[in-house]
Design a protein around this motif. Sequence first.
Motif, PDB file in Angstrom:
ATOM      1  N   HIS A 193     -18.206  27.856   4.466  1.00 22.87           N
ATOM      2  CA  HIS A 193     -16.702  27.745   5.992  1.00 22.87           C
ATOM      3  C   HIS A 193     -15.372  28.219   4.665  1.00 22.87           C
ATOM      4  CE1 HIS A 193     -18.398  24.996   8.028  1.00 22.87           C
ATOM      5  NE2 HIS A 193     -19.618  25.020   7.935  1.00 22.87           N
ATOM      6  N   HIS A 216     -12.578  28.339   3.092  1.00 23.17           N
ATOM      7  CA  HIS A 216     -11.093  26.870   3.642  1.00 23.17           C
ATOM      8  C   HIS A 216     -10.177  27.255   4.585  1.00 23.17           C
ATOM      9  CE1 HIS A 216      -8.119  24.345   1.503  1.00 23.17           C
ATOM     10  NE2 HIS A 216      -8.784  23.790   0.819  1.00 23.17           N
ATOM     11  N   MET A 228       1.497  22.006  -5.583  1.00 18.83           N
ATOM     12  CA  MET A 228       1.155  22.972  -5.658  1.00 18.83           C
ATOM     13  C   MET A 228       0.208  23.793  -3.983  1.00 18.83           C
ATOM     14  SD  MET A 228      -2.760  25.921  -6.493  1.00 18.83           S
ATOM     15  CE  MET A 228      -3.675  25.006  -4.931  1.00 18.83           C
ATOM     16  N   LEU A 253     -14.023  19.536   3.790  1.00 22.08           N
ATOM     17  CA  LEU A 253     -14.185  21.482   3.966  1.00 22.08           C
ATOM     18  C   LEU A 253     -14.871  21.313   5.008  1.00 22.08           C
ATOM     19  CD1 LEU A 253     -13.868  22.042   0.238  1.00 22.08           C
ATOM     20  CD2 LEU A 253     -11.676  22.233   1.784  1.00 22.08           C
ATOM     21  N   LYS A 303     -10.621  40.539  -1.299  1.00 24.10           N
ATOM     22  CA  LYS A 303     -11.012  39.283  -1.689  1.00 24.10           C
ATOM     23  C   LYS A 303     -10.871  39.293  -0.387  1.00 24.10           C
ATOM     24  CE  LYS A 303      -6.406  38.218  -2.574  1.00 24.10           C
ATOM     25  NZ  LYS A 303      -5.356  37.459  -2.696  1.00 24.10           N
ATOM     26  N   GLU A 307     -15.998  27.563   0.538  1.00 19.80           N
ATOM     27  CA  GLU A 307     -15.016  27.940  -0.753  1.00 19.80           C
ATOM     28  C   GLU A 307     -13.653  27.025  -0.955  1.00 19.80           C
ATOM     29  OE1 GLU A 307     -10.847  31.093  -0.307  1.00 19.80           O
ATOM     30  OE2 GLU A 307     -11.497  29.911   0.989  1.00 19.80           O
ATOM     31  N   VAL A 308     -13.334  26.626  -1.590  1.00 17.00           N
ATOM     32  CA  VAL A 308     -12.596  25.445  -2.113  1.00 17.00           C
ATOM     33  C   VAL A 308     -10.839  25.895  -3.322  1.00 17.00           C
ATOM     34  CG1 VAL A 308     -14.488  23.650  -2.572  1.00 17.00           C
ATOM     35  CG2 VAL A 308     -13.241  25.320  -4.825  1.00 17.00           C
ATOM     36  N   ILE A 309     -10.629  25.605  -2.262  1.00 15.89           N
ATOM     37  CA  ILE A 309      -8.861  26.392  -3.897  1.00 15.89           C
ATOM     38  C   ILE A 309      -8.582  24.781  -4.436  1.00 15.89           C
ATOM     39  CG2 ILE A 309      -6.430  26.640  -3.354  1.00 15.89           C
ATOM     40  CD1 ILE A 309      -7.627  27.976  -0.397  1.00 15.89           C
ATOM     41  N   THR A 310      -8.751  24.465  -6.262  1.00 15.36           N
ATOM     42  CA  THR A 310      -8.420  23.622  -6.577  1.00 15.36           C
ATOM     43  C   THR A 310      -7.181  24.173  -7.156  1.00 15.36           C
ATOM     44  OG1 THR A 310      -8.983  24.818  -8.433  1.00 15.36           O
ATOM     45  CG2 THR A 310     -10.363  23.566  -7.083  1.00 15.36           C
ATOM     46  N   TYR A 311      -5.785  22.729  -7.651  1.00 15.40           N
ATOM     47  CA  TYR A 311      -4.638  23.423  -8.645  1.00 15.40           C
ATOM     48  C   TYR A 311      -5.013  24.455  -9.824  1.00 15.40           C
ATOM     49  CZ  TYR A 311      -3.189  19.175  -5.762  1.00 15.40           C
ATOM     50  OH  TYR A 311      -3.496  18.406  -4.753  1.00 15.40           O
ATOM     51  N   SER A 312      -4.203  25.164  -9.482  1.00 16.83           N
ATOM     52  CA  SER A 312      -4.010  26.372 -10.703  1.00 16.83           C
ATOM     53  C   SER A 312      -3.246  25.834 -11.857  1.00 16.83           C
ATOM     54  CB  SER A 312      -3.048  27.234 -10.550  1.00 16.83           C
ATOM     55  OG  SER A 312      -2.346  27.579  -8.710  1.00 16.83           O
ATOM     56  N   ARG A 347      -4.309  27.572 -15.990  1.00 16.29           N
ATOM     57  CA  ARG A 347      -5.911  27.740 -15.862  1.00 16.29           C
ATOM     58  C   ARG A 347      -5.879  29.114 -16.180  1.00 16.29           C
ATOM     59  NH1 ARG A 347      -8.297  27.682  -9.398  1.00 16.29           N
ATOM     60  NH2 ARG A 347      -6.894  29.418  -8.819  1.00 16.29           N
ATOM     61  N   PHE A 386     -17.433  28.415  -4.122  1.00 15.66           N
ATOM     62  CA  PHE A 386     -16.592  29.010  -4.766  1.00 15.66           C
ATOM     63  C   PHE A 386     -15.537  29.246  -4.537  1.00 15.66           C
ATOM     64  CE2 PHE A 386     -15.418  32.597  -1.670  1.00 15.66           C
ATOM     65  CZ  PHE A 386     -15.313  31.734  -0.536  1.00 15.66           C
ATOM     66  N   GLU A 387     -14.712  29.907  -5.531  1.00 15.66           N
ATOM     67  CA  GLU A 387     -13.388  29.875  -5.396  1.00 15.66           C
ATOM     68  C   GLU A 387     -12.746  31.000  -5.783  1.00 15.66           C
ATOM     69  OE1 GLU A 387     -10.813  26.847  -7.370  1.00 15.66           O
ATOM     70  OE2 GLU A 387      -8.335  27.490  -6.590  1.00 15.66           O
ATOM     71  N   GLY A 417      -9.445  33.140  -6.820  1.00 17.28           N
ATOM     72  CA  GLY A 417      -8.163  32.628  -6.790  1.00 17.28           C
ATOM     73  C   GLY A 417      -8.263  33.566  -8.546  1.00 17.28           C
ATOM     74  N   ARG A 418      -6.472  33.351  -8.928  1.00 17.59           N
ATOM     75  CA  ARG A 418      -5.685  33.864 -10.269  1.00 17.59           C
ATOM     76  C   ARG A 418      -6.011  32.802 -10.991  1.00 17.59           C
ATOM     77  NH1 ARG A 418      -0.224  36.873  -8.129  1.00 17.59           N
ATOM     78  NH2 ARG A 418      -0.886  37.763  -5.987  1.00 17.59           N
ATOM     79  N   TYR A 424      -4.067  32.675 -15.356  1.00 20.46           N
ATOM     80  CA  TYR A 424      -3.183  33.141 -15.403  1.00 20.46           C
ATOM     81  C   TYR A 424      -3.410  33.115 -17.344  1.00 20.46           C
ATOM     82  CZ  TYR A 424      -2.257  30.678 -12.008  1.00 20.46           C
ATOM     83  OH  TYR A 424      -1.925  30.773 -10.323  1.00 20.46           O
ATOM     84  N   GLU A 449      -2.463  38.302 -14.291  1.00 21.76           N
ATOM     85  CA  GLU A 449      -2.433  36.899 -13.352  1.00 21.76           C
ATOM     86  C   GLU A 449      -3.457  37.563 -12.738  1.00 21.76           C
ATOM     87  OE1 GLU A 449      -0.011  35.786 -10.579  1.00 21.76           O
ATOM     88  OE2 GLU A 449       1.767  35.098 -11.862  1.00 21.76           O
ATOM     89  N   GLU A 490      -7.171  38.483  -9.701  1.00 18.60           N
ATOM     90  CA  GLU A 490      -7.922  37.633  -8.985  1.00 18.60           C
ATOM     91  C   GLU A 490      -9.269  37.217  -9.248  1.00 18.60           C
ATOM     92  OE1 GLU A 490      -6.906  35.857  -6.655  1.00 18.60           O
ATOM     93  OE2 GLU A 490      -5.139  37.015  -5.728  1.00 18.60           O
TER      94      GLU A 490
END
Lengths: 383, 799
Positions: free
Chosen positions: A143, A145, A251, A380, B498, B512-517, B553, B578-579, B581-582, B584, B594, B596
Amino acid sequence: MSARKNLQSSLGTRFIVPSFEFALTPLLLIAYNFKTPMIKQLEEIESSALQELGSIDNIKQLESWQVRYLGKKSQLTKILRSLATLSLDKRKTVGAYANEVKGNLENRLEQKRQVLREVELAASARREDIDITLPGRPFPVGHLHPITQTLYEICDIFVSMGFQVVEGPEVEWDYYNFEALNIPKEHPARDTMSTSWIDSGTEGGERPMLLRTHTTSVSARIIETMHPPIRVVEPGKVYRYEASDATHTPMFYQIDGLAVDKGITMADLKGTLYEFSRRFFGEDRKVRFRCDYFPFVEPGIEMAIECLVCNGKGCRLCGNSGWIEILGAGMTHPQVLQCGGIDPEVYQSFAFGIGIERLPMLRYGIDDIRLFYGSDLRFLRQF
Amino acid sequence: MKIPLKWLQEYIGITLTPADLANRLTMAGTEVKGMQDIGGSWANIVVGQITAINPHPNADRLSLATVDLGTEQQTVVTGAPNLKVGDKVAFAYVRAQLVDGHSGRLFRLKSAKIRGVVSNGMVCSEKELGISDNHEEIIVLPMGVEVGASIADYLGDVILDLDITPNRPDCLSVIGIAKEVTALTGQGLDLPEVSYEESISPIDQQISVEIAAPDLCPRYCASLITGVKIAESPKWMQQRLLACGMRPISNIVDITNYVMLEYGQPLHAFDYHQIRGKRIIVRRATDGEAIVTLDGIERTLSEYMLVIADEEGAVAIAGVMGGAGSEVGEETTSILLESANFNPASIHYTGRTLRLPSEACMRFERGIRPELTLPALKHATQLIIQIAGGQAARGLADEYPGKLEQKPILLSTSQVERLLGIEFSLDQIVSVLTSLGFDCKIRESEVWATPPYWRSDIHQAVDLIEEVARIIGYDKIPTTMLSQPLPRPDPDSIIRLKQKTRCSLVGYGFQEVITYSLTSLEMLNRLLPEPHPLEPMPLRVANPMTADQEYLRPNLRANLLAALCANRRHEDGGIKLFELGRIYLPRQKDLPEEPEMLCGILSGDRLEKSWQGGDELLTFFDAKGVMEGLLNRLGVEASFEQGSEESLHPNKQAALVIAGNRLGVVGELHPKVSQAFEIGETVCLFEINLTALLSLTIGHKIFQPIPKFPSIVRDLAIVVDAEITHQEVQNIIKGYPLVVQVALFDVYSGEQVPPGKKSLAYRITFQSPTHTLTDEEVNRVQQQILSKLTSEFSATLRG
Ligand SMILES: [Zn+2]
């Protein structure tokens, strides 16, 4: 079932009223009159073949029947082969009769084959019966996000209105995040966006670096680098120096929009935002535009939609106002255009900024913003 | 900002209902975020008058009060100490809803027998009505109120809770809001008349004011009142302060706060006798200068801060907080009342640096106008004389070095139309501006509008246009669609790359996951099998909120592995995350790079558990397969070579090479790293730098005609040394003409081949674009391939 019925009735016709049928066939009448032994033999062949055929109930038997009565070594074939040895007269009567019998047997064979196939198919279907409630063989499913899904949905809406999607740096100079947006040092608007500063190691920080507090910083860069006509949306992460709770994360995501051209008006801004709301929240969702203040626009707008829970009657979610604030917008401040090298006397511009997390939270009834960034599959997988 | 409606109504008649008023204000920019209806629940509570007080027959501390309610009389039991015959009180009938004086909870009044006497009702305290915490005394109403009337008419009110935007400090006041309401409703304004007697010697003989830092203090005004008596402020004033969220302190302090709420101008009262040398000097603090503030804390100041000083030292931090030494106390008899204007940025800096936010600070830092000082000062002086007694000195101190006139701004109807997309007549425009207090001079289709003295936010034509738009109403502006030509289309962008990448991975079953930078060094260090300092050090946040969000990160791995570990607590089977993202990467004296990045991790069962079986585990080759599939979709030719990343298994990792550049990696996690993340299973990982990949994905694909002639397929199984790689063999086979496809379908080492050897089986497809191949042609090529493999790798045909 219906095929079998047809067959039965056709068989019946042949056996039950033979005289009627024969009476109509002058050739057969002749045959009756001069019943030679060969004709008699043919009659016997036919009647025993048909009798046997009636009791056959599988393809295998049918095939051996075919060999026996219609095969190369069958009596019928032998008779047909021997015709040449007969006198012309006899050849005519016997030959005609033999071919008649052969044709008849072949027809009946085909009919029987058809019936047996149907029966066979029904039987095999019964044999191969499956439990269709058993689960399907799993194909892997991933999926996107929910935030990605929301961003794509919003970008699609604006792209269809001629906007391009652009991005900018997340670690940003103070200049693009604040100064260029008409927010000088010690401006009270800075207090509403608590900032995480980057430890750049340089004394005094003559060029301070920060984690951008809004995606409007991308607009500041676009104004500086692109030439009108400009129509962009700028999705991305933004950061605030804030503790986490159910409605705050350090964030989160925003999408800013910017249009610069000759003759752009606040009516165009209202139209664009109204169209966004219509497509994202649906045709019937009421929209409200009220005056609000953002340092980088003048006039400033806040757009709210009628509360999704109470439909405007007032509830806890909307703080009893009946309205839910969705975005801030306005006509880009002349100072901001000038700062980026665009002449505000020539060009007009509008800008807007939307907070993202709120939208899926409203849509799905999610009550804790931290779930988005907790990577919990149980969360998720729901989207 | 809280505004009691009754206070507002002192200055302006309001015919709208509170809800309608709130809506008008909100739409025009002053958001009403809440409304509190005081007295809304006061049904069955009326004005009564005490006609008799008799002792309770069975209790010394209780008495029986007879109350005239106009149509009837009631006798109730009361314990209140302040009752007098003739007092007008708040009388609650049985069934009235009240606040319990002890528990603070709401309750409904019932008939009760108290020490043998039945009491049908009650005389109420403020606490019982929910107005304040005073439960000792019952409320005594002014004599003018009518017996039998509803108590809500006298004590009820609606408090508007306003959210004032930072550009409108003038609206941080009751009068400021009254002026907004005037513009919105057309109702006339009625401001307080100020006059008082100046009875003692002129102020300039008793105090001198010097502004040494005029850049930070455009204006400083003061009055002097002697012979005051410090006491509590009157009830009505206390009630208004409480309604606005301020705590009553003493008459003088309350008056300064009251006038600040009324006009929006902060005031400060000094004990005049504590001002040494009878001199006020407004100057920058010296670096390290200390002052003990009203809250008893010693504060160290810097030269960026402004102080009010006397001959010997600072007596207040200008605009932020007074000093303890000059504080008004019970012994104070003479007041030096300050009404000044300070530089907003300086006040903001001081308040922020000293962490001293205050009502005064909030108004100064938003930039109030210097003209506000005098009206506020005069009204406060008048109130002090009225309430605390005393006599005012003649005249006022008024130093005004930063005088800045409001300048007229030119506005034309065409400018309004150009920005708003709707035409308003000059009459409409002028009438709006006039209602807001602007001075308008009309010249044909233009107007020169001078902002009123209290507005600090009007500088140019667009500001006037907003005023017109918001008062007429944004809903009067039409909605139109952009009609300009479309901008140039965007080229192939990272945005599309992307999106393609995300969709591919989701198709492969990845979540997909999004985690803190932001992450911590501790987390990043877990990626190192042997500890060593990170090189380069990741970017650090100077003011981290928590220790686990201190560094930006430099990779996506750490967060993904942590996510895997967390999910393992409740997930069996395969996990594929998977993620995109950027990351740094610090650069010298510049913003960080930055790029991707795409990072995926796989672990556990290859297939979901099913009744049809399948219990293979995910391996290196699954990770590699995902990468190959993705690159194929993106149309990128890639190869893999031995990798050398410390976080990965030394023998089970490969670097992704595209056009000679290492753009990614695939491998099994180093066992020590798995352990550090508390993962007790094999984890595979892949990573691609999409930013670097972007330029390689751009380029037109060229159509290859579908072959016209049939192909011939041959299988070739060879035995080679174990060290020979598939890629080496494949490269040779692919190099031959007519070979269009080479597929490895078996790899074997074991009993059937000699030790140190392995067997590789290939399915080779031969095809010619020009003719149908014959067996002889194919045999020839196949023979050549075999000889080449034999000479290069000593390969033998597998028998
Ligand atoms: Zn609601």
